[in-house]
Design a protein around this motif. Structure first.
Motif, PDB file in Angstrom:
ATOM      1  N   ASP A  93       6.114  -3.621   7.244  1.00 21.79           N
ATOM      2  CA  ASP A  93       5.736  -2.421   7.986  1.00 21.79           C
ATOM      3  C   ASP A  93       5.045  -1.443   7.050  1.00 21.79           C
ATOM      4  O   ASP A  93       5.453  -1.273   5.903  1.00 21.79           O
ATOM      5  N   LEU A  96       7.840   2.937   8.290  1.00 19.99           N
ATOM      6  CA  LEU A  96       9.050   2.744   9.074  1.00 19.99           C
ATOM      7  C   LEU A  96       9.709   4.117   9.170  1.00 19.99           C
ATOM      8  O   LEU A  96      10.245   4.637   8.193  1.00 19.99           O
ATOM      9  N   VAL A  98      12.477   6.531  10.614  1.00 21.09           N
ATOM     10  CA  VAL A  98      13.815   6.563  11.204  1.00 21.09           C
ATOM     11  C   VAL A  98      14.299   8.009  11.327  1.00 21.09           C
ATOM     12  O   VAL A  98      15.498   8.265  11.325  1.00 21.09           O
ATOM     13  N   ASN A 115       4.392  -4.319  11.710  1.00 22.57           N
ATOM     14  CA  ASN A 115       3.911  -3.077  12.305  1.00 22.57           C
ATOM     15  C   ASN A 115       3.167  -2.216  11.291  1.00 22.57           C
ATOM     16  O   ASN A 115       3.581  -2.125  10.138  1.00 22.57           O
ATOM     17  N   ILE A 118       5.883   2.236  12.772  1.00 26.66           N
ATOM     18  CA  ILE A 118       6.937   2.042  13.759  1.00 26.66           C
ATOM     19  C   ILE A 118       7.924   3.200  13.672  1.00 26.66           C
ATOM     20  O   ILE A 118       8.356   3.587  12.591  1.00 26.66           O
ATOM     21  N   PHE A 119       8.227   3.754  14.841  1.00 26.16           N
ATOM     22  CA  PHE A 119       9.230   4.820  14.966  1.00 26.16           C
ATOM     23  C   PHE A 119      10.457   4.185  15.613  1.00 26.16           C
ATOM     24  O   PHE A 119      10.352   3.603  16.692  1.00 26.16           O
ATOM     25  N   THR A 120      11.594   4.311  14.961  1.00 27.88           N
ATOM     26  CA  THR A 120      12.810   3.709  15.496  1.00 27.88           C
ATOM     27  C   THR A 120      13.991   4.636  15.228  1.00 27.88           C
ATOM     28  O   THR A 120      13.971   5.438  14.311  1.00 27.88           O
ATOM     29  N   GLY A 121      15.011   4.503  16.022  1.00 24.64           N
ATOM     30  CA  GLY A 121      16.192   5.338  15.855  1.00 24.64           C
ATOM     31  C   GLY A 121      17.178   4.779  14.849  1.00 24.64           C
ATOM     32  O   GLY A 121      18.177   5.401  14.533  1.00 24.64           O
ATOM     33  N   THR A 122      16.942   3.581  14.324  1.00 22.85           N
ATOM     34  CA  THR A 122      17.884   2.992  13.377  1.00 22.85           C
ATOM     35  C   THR A 122      17.170   2.534  12.111  1.00 22.85           C
ATOM     36  O   THR A 122      16.019   2.284  12.101  1.00 22.85           O
TER      37      THR A 122
END
Length: 122
Positions: A93, A96, A98, A115, A118-122
């Motif tokens: 990525d 990343l 978070v 990616n 990437i936007f993620t909650g974890t």
């Protein structure tokens, strides 16, 4: 003709004010961290950033994966055609993220296995 000169002067003053705001620390505690000026890598600049700060990336090709864990920062390239994050088809990525309220803008991300951003909650 006089109106044109006034408009030109006003535009020049506004542009100068915007540059001053974007390039320094203000009274509100927000800072600009320049990659290649204040930090040698994007990751180093992101790690130093506090909420509300701007990470400003100078032109160049950066071969790294950046993990963003600080809320509310802006990561901005100075020129989307000249600031390139390249994974060399090896890294997974580019960014990343978070954290909440993060913006990644005005740069090119290419050649990552999964990616670019990437936007993620974890």
């Amino acid at each position: 003709m006089l109106v044109g000169r006034r408009v030109g002067r006003i535009a020049a003053l506004l542009a100068s004010a915007l540059v001053a705001v974007a390039c320094g620390s203000g009274d509100d505690g927000r800072s600009t961290i320049a990659v290649r000026g204040d930090a040698s890598t994007i990751q180093e600049a992101v790690d130093r950033a506090d909420p509300g700060d701007l990470v400003l990336i100078e032109p160049g090709t950066y071969r790294e994966q950046v993990v963003v864990e600080t809320d509310g920062i802006v990561i901005r390239g100075v020129d989307r055609n000249e600031v390139i994050l390249d994974g060399d088809d090896e890294l997974f990525d580019g960014f990343l993220v978070v954290a909440d309220g993060v913006a990644v803008e005005n740069l090119t991300v290419r050649n990552y296995r999964q990616n670019g951003v990437i936007f993620t909650g974890t």
